[in-house]
Scaffold this active site. Sequence first.
Site, short mmCIF file in Angstrom:
data_model
loop_
_atom_site.label_atom_id
_atom_site.label_comp_id
_atom_site.label_asym_id
_atom_site.label_seq_id
_atom_site.Cartn_x
_atom_site.Cartn_y
_atom_site.Cartn_z
N LYS A 1 -56.23 10.32 75.23
CA LYS A 1 -56.17 9.09 76.03
C LYS A 1 -57.09 9.33 77.21
CE LYS A 1 -53.61 6.55 79.41
NZ LYS A 1 -52.37 6.13 80.05
N GLY B 1 -48.68 -1.21 83.60
CA GLY B 1 -48.34 -2.45 84.29
C GLY B 1 -47.04 -3.09 83.84
#
Lengths: 74, 270
Positions: free
Chosen positions: B100, B188
């Site tokens: 990632k 988020g």
Amino acid sequence: MDLIWSKILTIRLNGEPYDIAGPVSISALLAALNLDPRIVAVEHNVVVVKRQRYDDTIVNDGDEVEIVRFVGGG
Amino acid sequence: MTSDPLVIAGRTFGSRLVVGTGKYPSNTVMADAHVASGTEMVTVAVRRVNLTDKSKESLIDYIDRDRIFILPNTAGCYTADDAIRTARLGREVGLSNWVKLEVIGDERTLFPDNIALLEATRVLVSEGFVVLPYTNDDPIVCRKLEEAGAAAVMPLGAPIGSGLGIQNPNNIRIIKDQARVPVIVDAGVGTASDAAIAMELGADGVLMNTAIALAEDPVAMATAMKLAVEAGRLAYRAGRIPKRMHASASSPVDGRIASATAAAGSRAGA
């Protein structure tokens, strides 16, 4: 004892000065630090050392070594 | 519905929820939350071994590696070089070539430096990595990352750890519309409905850490997120009705009992 093996090296280990008798292999360094080689990765002078090279990768005076592991993250 | 796995770079995941391993109250709670979430992929960070305190338990012991694939991140890297170095180290610890990829551009927002991200993506792809870059909800950047060889694109829903939910749903929709690789909304999410919204927009998966780890009850929240991701995915595949300004009666208009004077009105009700 052979003189070369009784020398005290000062390496930079994880950004800090670190003294160890050497020259020393990565395997011996990990053993001296009591670290399990299966759960860490090692960088020697900014190059990742493959696990199968730990025995024959020798750390010399002034070398930089980084030893990392996995920690929690997102 | 038929089986609907998430496939990234030829690897199949039964769950579309990717979960982090940071900030949990304990490793045990983390492990329980992972089980509750149904996740098959978790992210980890790569950090220097603490040489003065080696007593700390190994995180790896709390990850069920038979069920869960470990995705190392490059969190905290502010240059392409640092991210590349970290990715190479992560590959050596984890013995997988997946990463990632994060290249952070700003400490307060933790927004990515997309120029450095693109550069690091190119280098790591050329070295054989499966690169999953964390990026802005910017369709152009996502397209360029895909062209650079990213195996998925991971636009943020909102700043990391903010819990603000999907700030720009339309961009997520546009990114999904154009992408030929999976789109994972990364960061988020604050609560279950945020995850459901991301999936309803067409995202192929959702990656979250803080929303679960810092919930009052992380295991319960992990269950909620699992259900939300599944519900959102099902709703997306089911095909939602178009939005319309006015009502549309659910009950038949014909056959109502009504006085002759009221019959002219069209008040069928729900």
